[in-house]
Design an enzyme around this catalytic site. Structure first.
Site, short mmCIF file in Angstrom:
data_model
loop_
_atom_site.label_atom_id
_atom_site.label_comp_id
_atom_site.label_asym_id
_atom_site.label_seq_id
_atom_site.Cartn_x
_atom_site.Cartn_y
_atom_site.Cartn_z
N SER A 1 0.83 -1.20 0.00
CA SER A 1 0.00 0.00 0.00
C SER A 1 0.88 1.26 0.00
CB SER A 1 -0.96 -0.07 1.19
OG SER A 1 -1.98 0.90 1.08
N HIS B 1 -8.00 -4.92 -0.97
CA HIS B 1 -6.76 -4.20 -0.68
C HIS B 1 -5.86 -5.00 0.28
CE1 HIS B 1 -4.34 -0.60 -1.05
NE2 HIS B 1 -4.18 -0.57 0.26
N ASP C 1 -10.09 -4.27 -5.25
CA ASP C 1 -9.46 -3.27 -4.38
C ASP C 1 -10.26 -1.95 -4.45
OD1 ASP C 1 -7.78 -1.41 -3.12
OD2 ASP C 1 -5.97 -2.41 -3.82
#
Length: 208
Positions: free
Chosen positions: A105, A186, A155
């Site tokens: 991320s 995610h 996501d």
């Protein structure tokens, strides 16, 4: 170390042939977050795991954002250069080769920025749920660096078009990009771990 230092953890290699890993956590993580993942992906590798120096509502990050998916690009550039200096210092202090980044991320986004801004700092990267970090990136020369980009089909944070654009951007800069879209959101899944472990094994074999 100089003022470019980060709070970090370092675990020395237990296997001479394994590439060192630079572990870059997501928003709200810290230097301990990805140690377990690093050991699963590449048992025996040296692990260098810094904590992001930007706080968002008390949560560590590697650079500022203006909103979800909207980055402060001046800060991205500055923080990527700071991280590059830290890696250079750490390599000298700990006696390790250029690492392969494993970023999740926000950590994957700063790793992508590093690849574009300071290509020599990393030997390659595993980018987990990454986005394009800069709207107007410099012309980088990645000279065949291996990159694994793992995106989540569902996501809610990273649109499929954005991850595809990142894969194209890195490929155009000369990287060997392997982009896979997983049936995931995610968060990371077991498939991410398996694919990353297999990929780093194949990169390792080629290097040997």
């Amino acid at each position: 170390m100089t003022e470019s230092t980060f709070i970090h953890r370092f675990e020395p290699a237990t296997s001479a042939g394994s590439p060192p890993l630079l572990l870059l956590h997501g928003t709200g993580g810290d230097e301990n977050d990805l140690l377990g993942l690093g050991k699963m992906i590449s048992p025996g590798s040296a692990l260098l795991s810094p904590r992001g120096r930007v706080l968002e509502h008390g949560m560590p990050r590697f650079f500022r954002r203006l909103a979800e998916g909207v980055f402060d690009e001046d800060d991205v550039r500055r923080r990527a250069l700071e991280l590059g200096e830290f890696i250079a210092d750490a390599r000298q202090q700990y006696g390790i080769a250029a690492p392969v980044a494993v970023g999740f991320s926000n950590g994957a986004n700063i790793a992508a920025a590093l690849l574009l801004l300071k290509p020599d700092v990393l030997a390659g990267a595993i980018l987990l749920r990454a986005m394009v970090p800069l709207s107007d990136p410099p012309k980088a020369e990645l000279g065949g660096k291996p990159i694994l980009l793992l995106s989540g089909q569902a996501d809610p944070i990273v649109p499929a078009s954005n991850s595809a654009k990142l894969a194209a951007l890195l490929s155009e800069a000369g990287a060997r990009v392997d982009h896979k879209v997983l049936p995931a959101g995610h968060q990371l899944s077991q498939a991410d771990v398996t694919l990353a472990r297999n990929w780093i094994g194949s990169v390792d074999a080629k290097a040997a």
